[in-house]
Design a protein around this motif. Structure first.
Motif, PDB file in Angstrom:
ATOM      1  N   SER A  24      -7.588  -0.920  -7.050  1.00  0.00           N
ATOM      2  CA  SER A  24      -5.874  -1.220  -7.020  1.00  0.00           C
ATOM      3  C   SER A  24      -5.162  -0.177  -6.913  1.00  0.00           C
ATOM      4  CB  SER A  24      -5.554  -1.843  -8.441  1.00  0.00           C
ATOM      5  OG  SER A  24      -6.339  -3.271  -8.853  1.00  0.00           O
ATOM      6  N   SER A 211       0.488 -15.400   5.292  1.00  0.00           N
ATOM      7  CA  SER A 211       0.664 -14.858   3.824  1.00  0.00           C
ATOM      8  C   SER A 211       1.451 -13.300   4.166  1.00  0.00           C
ATOM      9  CB  SER A 211      -0.797 -14.366   3.246  1.00  0.00           C
ATOM     10  OG  SER A 211      -1.435 -13.557   4.501  1.00  0.00           O
ATOM     11  N   HIS A 215       5.014 -12.900   1.963  1.00  0.00           N
ATOM     12  CA  HIS A 215       5.014 -11.884   1.044  1.00  0.00           C
ATOM     13  C   HIS A 215       6.242 -10.994   1.240  1.00  0.00           C
ATOM     14  CE1 HIS A 215       0.255 -12.506   0.361  1.00  0.00           C
ATOM     15  NE2 HIS A 215       1.104 -13.328  -0.394  1.00  0.00           N
ATOM     16  N   GLU A 289      -0.999  -6.697  -0.992  1.00  0.00           N
ATOM     17  CA  GLU A 289      -1.659  -7.906  -1.226  1.00  0.00           C
ATOM     18  C   GLU A 289      -2.783  -8.388  -0.064  1.00  0.00           C
ATOM     19  OE1 GLU A 289      -0.649 -10.636  -3.071  1.00  0.00           O
ATOM     20  OE2 GLU A 289       1.256 -10.583  -3.838  1.00  0.00           O
ATOM     21  N   GLU A 290      -2.534  -7.678   1.168  1.00  0.00           N
ATOM     22  CA  GLU A 290      -3.143  -7.751   2.098  1.00  0.00           C
ATOM     23  C   GLU A 290      -4.753  -6.862   2.164  1.00  0.00           C
ATOM     24  OE1 GLU A 290      -3.061 -10.006   4.558  1.00  0.00           O
ATOM     25  OE2 GLU A 290      -1.397 -10.580   3.494  1.00  0.00           O
ATOM     26  N   THR A 292      -5.871  -5.720  -0.809  1.00  0.00           N
ATOM     27  CA  THR A 292      -6.595  -6.133  -2.145  1.00  0.00           C
ATOM     28  C   THR A 292      -7.505  -7.478  -1.517  1.00  0.00           C
ATOM     29  OG1 THR A 292      -4.593  -7.547  -2.945  1.00  0.00           O
ATOM     30  CG2 THR A 292      -4.978  -5.724  -3.802  1.00  0.00           C
ATOM     31  N   LYS A 293      -6.921  -8.070  -0.543  1.00  0.00           N
ATOM     32  CA  LYS A 293      -7.846  -9.265  -0.053  1.00  0.00           C
ATOM     33  C   LYS A 293      -8.931  -8.756   0.648  1.00  0.00           C
ATOM     34  CE  LYS A 293      -4.264 -12.938   0.520  1.00  0.00           C
ATOM     35  NZ  LYS A 293      -3.708 -13.807   1.657  1.00  0.00           N
ATOM     36  N   PHE A 294      -8.676  -7.808   1.202  1.00  0.00           N
ATOM     37  CA  PHE A 294      -9.673  -7.046   2.316  1.00  0.00           C
ATOM     38  C   PHE A 294     -10.795  -6.406   1.299  1.00  0.00           C
ATOM     39  CE2 PHE A 294     -11.428  -3.304   4.380  1.00  0.00           C
ATOM     40  CZ  PHE A 294     -11.962  -3.831   5.306  1.00  0.00           C
ATOM     41  N   GLY A 296     -11.538  -7.476  -1.711  1.00  0.00           N
ATOM     42  CA  GLY A 296     -12.287  -8.483  -2.470  1.00  0.00           C
ATOM     43  C   GLY A 296     -11.739  -8.562  -3.861  1.00  0.00           C
ATOM     44  N   LYS A 298      -8.951 -10.044  -4.519  1.00  0.00           N
ATOM     45  CA  LYS A 298      -8.318 -11.637  -4.936  1.00  0.00           C
ATOM     46  C   LYS A 298      -9.072 -12.733  -4.203  1.00  0.00           C
ATOM     47  CE  LYS A 298      -3.375 -10.160  -4.358  1.00  0.00           C
ATOM     48  NZ  LYS A 298      -2.780 -10.709  -5.690  1.00  0.00           N
TER      49      LYS A 298
END
Length: 298
Positions: A24, A211, A215, A289-290, A292-294, A296, A298
């Motif tokens: 994060s 997304s 966002h 957001e993007e 954190t998705k990458f 893992g 989210k």
């Protein structure tokens, strides 16, 4: 922070490296870096406009565009990025601390998405207060770098001179209005952002699958609302950090700004600040957001 899992085929315990707080922090720092570099000129213009309130330099031609022209004319185009070093020094760890604090608080308090408006408000205020208080000395240096009043050669030199001449009080000047600006801004922003995102994602329109644009759009609207509410605190913060002897505390600063300019004085520099904070925060959240998705998360 290590997690453990069992291999279903061999029955062996495996260590799964997972550092959500660190991830994060990294995601937040990356988002903060991109947005800070891109929108630094708007922050510089905002500081110059606010500093003029006390210097009696306002003229009928003063304003965002004329300030930009004045800076380019006297300091060339790169002058618009004056104060970039303290900005990066403050924002990169600051945004990283903010997002990692949000992640830590959510998991510590067992909060689940989507957050309620109250949860989002309190979470944003707490996380920003933590990071804002830790980085107030760099905030003071950043504000002075962006003004035309102080001529420091480096962040280190500025910190040493401020401490030598003004002590700890100088390094923490404007802490109260900074927190009154940043904490409500972050709380209101997170509240508006999460609620707008929930409203959009609950619809069946095709664009909800995109997304990043969603966002960013939610971030723009949230930033506009939060910027307007917290603008007076930003003006007071700038006065106290640029003129610590004249604006000794919040009460004195509030009174002096009102005495000279009335209510409108509290909204000096709102255009560049709204543009900068809105676009910067929207980009920061979109990148976060993007990423954190990458990663893992989210």
């Amino acid at each position: 922070m290590q997690g453990y899992s069992i291999d279903p085929e061999h029955g062996e315990m495996m260590i799964k490296e997972d550092y959500p707080i660190l991830k994060s922090f990294v995601a937040g720092s990356l988002s903060g870096t991109f947005s800070t570099i891109l929108f630094q000129p708007l922050d510089l213009v905002k500081t110059r406009l606010q500093s003029k309130v006390n210097l009696h330099l306002d003229t009928p031609k003063s304003g965002t565009l004329n300030t930009v022209i004045h800076i380019i004319k006297n300091e060339n185009v790169l002058g618009l990025w004056r104060g970039m070093t303290p900005s990066i020094t403050r924002v990169v760890p600051g945004v990283g601390l903010y997002f990692s604090s949000l992640h830590w608080l959510k998991h510590t308090l067992h909060l689940k998405d989507p957050l309620t408006p109250t949860e989002a408000l309190l979470l944003g205020i707490t996380a920003r207060s933590m990071s804002g208080a830790l980085l107030i000395p760099i905030t003071v240096v950043k504000t002075r770098f962006e003004s035309e009043i102080y001529k420091y050669n480096s962040v280190g030199e500025a910190l040493k001179l401020i401490y030598k001449q003004e002590g700890v009080r100088g390094l923490s000047s404007g802490l109260v209005p900074t927190l009154l600006r940043d904490a409500p801004y972050s709380g209101l922003y997170l509240t508006f952002y999460t609620q707008l995102k929930n409203i959009v994602t609950e619809t069946d329109i095709v664009c909800t699958k995109l997304s990043a644009p969603i966002h960013f759009s939610c971030g723009i609207l949230a930033g506009i609302f939060a910027s307007i509410v917290t603008q007076p605190a930003d003006v007071i913060k700038t006065k106290m950090q640029l003129y610590p002897n004249e604006f000794r505390d919040v009460r004195v600063a509030v009174f002096r700004v009102y005495k000279k300019y009335g209510v409108l004085g509290y909204f000096k520099g709102i255009v560049p600040r709204m543009l900068r904070r809105t676009l910067m925060t929207a980009m920061a959240w979109t990148v976060y957001e993007e990423v954190t998705k990458f990663m893992g998360l989210k």
